[in-house]
Design an enzyme around this catalytic site. Structure first.
Site, PDB file in Angstrom:
ATOM      1  N   ASP A  44       0.866  -1.179   0.000  1.00 38.29           N
ATOM      2  CA  ASP A  44       0.000   0.000   0.000  1.00 38.29           C
ATOM      3  C   ASP A  44       0.908   1.235   0.000  1.00 38.29           C
ATOM      4  OD1 ASP A  44       0.846   0.368   2.613  1.00 38.29           O
ATOM      5  OD2 ASP A  44      -1.139   0.247   3.523  1.00 38.29           O
ATOM      6  N   HIS A  45       0.295   2.396   0.251  1.00 33.09           N
ATOM      7  CA  HIS A  45       1.042   3.658   0.200  1.00 33.09           C
ATOM      8  C   HIS A  45       2.115   3.768   1.271  1.00 33.09           C
ATOM      9  CE1 HIS A  45      -2.402   3.945   2.874  1.00 33.09           C
ATOM     10  NE2 HIS A  45      -1.665   4.762   3.614  1.00 33.09           N
ATOM     11  N   CYS A  88       2.905  -3.370   4.019  1.00 37.05           N
ATOM     12  CA  CYS A  88       2.072  -2.230   4.403  1.00 37.05           C
ATOM     13  C   CYS A  88       2.746  -1.607   5.615  1.00 37.05           C
ATOM     14  CB  CYS A  88       0.612  -2.626   4.628  1.00 37.05           C
ATOM     15  SG  CYS A  88       0.279  -3.731   6.009  1.00 37.05           S
ATOM     16  N   GLY A  89       2.041  -0.779   6.382  1.00 33.77           N
ATOM     17  CA  GLY A  89       2.699  -0.127   7.505  1.00 33.77           C
ATOM     18  C   GLY A  89       3.218  -1.128   8.523  1.00 33.77           C
ATOM     19  N   THR A  90       2.349  -2.050   8.914  1.00 31.71           N
ATOM     20  CA  THR A  90       2.736  -3.085   9.881  1.00 31.71           C
ATOM     21  C   THR A  90       3.049  -4.431   9.231  1.00 31.71           C
ATOM     22  OG1 THR A  90       0.437  -3.742  10.103  1.00 31.71           O
ATOM     23  CG2 THR A  90       1.266  -2.079  11.681  1.00 31.71           C
ATOM     24  N   GLY A  91       2.605  -4.615   8.018  1.00 33.16           N
ATOM     25  CA  GLY A  91       2.667  -5.929   7.365  1.00 33.16           C
ATOM     26  C   GLY A  91       1.485  -6.803   7.717  1.00 33.16           C
ATOM     27  N   GLY A 112      -2.086  -6.072   7.995  1.00 37.04           N
ATOM     28  CA  GLY A 112      -3.340  -6.013   7.236  1.00 37.04           C
ATOM     29  C   GLY A 112      -3.221  -6.672   5.875  1.00 37.04           C
ATOM     30  N   HIS A 144       9.256 -24.781   7.805  1.00 40.12           N
ATOM     31  CA  HIS A 144       8.204 -25.541   8.491  1.00 40.12           C
ATOM     32  C   HIS A 144       6.808 -25.315   7.930  1.00 40.12           C
ATOM     33  CE1 HIS A 144      10.498 -26.491  12.501  1.00 40.12           C
ATOM     34  NE2 HIS A 144      11.183 -26.826  11.415  1.00 40.12           N
ATOM     35  N   ARG A 177       6.768   0.266   8.651  1.00 40.15           N
ATOM     36  CA  ARG A 177       6.872   1.115   9.841  1.00 40.15           C
ATOM     37  C   ARG A 177       7.415   0.334  11.034  1.00 40.15           C
ATOM     38  NH1 ARG A 177       0.829   3.628   8.707  1.00 40.15           N
ATOM     39  NH2 ARG A 177       1.437   5.036   7.023  1.00 40.15           N
ATOM     40  N   ARG A 221       7.134 -34.331   8.550  1.00 33.55           N
ATOM     41  CA  ARG A 221       6.014 -34.050   9.468  1.00 33.55           C
ATOM     42  C   ARG A 221       5.425 -32.662   9.214  1.00 33.55           C
ATOM     43  NH1 ARG A 221      10.625 -32.882  12.287  1.00 33.55           N
ATOM     44  NH2 ARG A 221      10.610 -31.072  13.688  1.00 33.55           N
ATOM     45  N   HIS A 222       6.257 -31.769   8.672  1.00 33.28           N
ATOM     46  CA  HIS A 222       5.750 -30.420   8.406  1.00 33.28           C
ATOM     47  C   HIS A 222       4.762 -30.424   7.233  1.00 33.28           C
ATOM     48  CE1 HIS A 222       8.629 -29.113  11.308  1.00 33.28           C
ATOM     49  NE2 HIS A 222       9.619 -29.627  10.606  1.00 33.28           N
ATOM     50  N   ARG A 271       1.330 -31.137   8.430  1.00 36.11           N
ATOM     51  CA  ARG A 271       0.706 -29.984   9.096  1.00 36.11           C
ATOM     52  C   ARG A 271       0.253 -28.944   8.073  1.00 36.11           C
ATOM     53  NH1 ARG A 271       5.564 -30.318  13.553  1.00 36.11           N
ATOM     54  NH2 ARG A 271       4.735 -32.174  14.597  1.00 36.11           N
TER      55      ARG A 271
END
Ligand code: RB5
Length: 149
Positions: free
Chosen positions: A12-13, A69-72, A74, A102, A113, A136-137, A140
């Protein structure tokens, strides 16, 4: 050209500058970068950019996706709504390696950010150089896929 060397980038921006830095970094490593923008800094909703990148990975057009994005957070949530996508947010290299080894993640999400450019480059390298361990991974991961219906 096959999907195996194609990587889609989207943001995003809030993360244009970091996305462009990562694009140059992975292109220098030989990846074919499919940078789907945005190119300009107007505010734009992260779900549509997460979905667009996820569709290119889910369809097999691109081997991996890296989204920002800002936090990753969303954009990761949006991408994970697309069937076949396993995307994790990482702010450290250990997690970036482990989501490949895994969880067989096919997308990585970064918060512009949250992490600086130097760490982000290392996180991307950890993600792209790790291999899924199977065994095993794999069982899962199949359980995750079963949740998709
Ligand atoms: C945009 O301001 C911000 O909400 C977005 O980049 C992201 O952090 C959301 O998860």
């Amino acid at each position: 050209m096959t999907a195996s060397n194609r990587i889609v980038l989207s943001s995003d921006h809030a993360a244009i500058q970091l996305r462009q830095a990562i694009a140059a970094h992975v292109a220098a490593q030989g990846w074919v970068v499919v940078d789907i923008g945005p190119a300009t800094p107007e505010s734009t909703p992260y779900p549509k950019h997460g979905e667009a990148a996820a569709r290119l990975v889910a369809s097999g057009d691109c081997r991996f996706g890296i989204i920002f994005c800002g936090t990753g957070q969303g954009i990761m949530m949006a991408a994970n709504k697309v069937k076949g996508i396993r995307c994790g947010v990482c702010a450290d290299t250990f997690s970036a390696r482990m989501i490949r080894q895994h969880n067989d993640a096919n997308m990585l999400s970064l918060g512009a950010r949250v992490v600086g450019e130097g760490l982000a480059l290392d996180i991307v390298d950890a993600f792209l150089t790790a291999e899924f361990e199977g065994g095993r991974h794999a069982t899962r991961v199949e359980m995750i896929e079963a949740l998709e219906g």
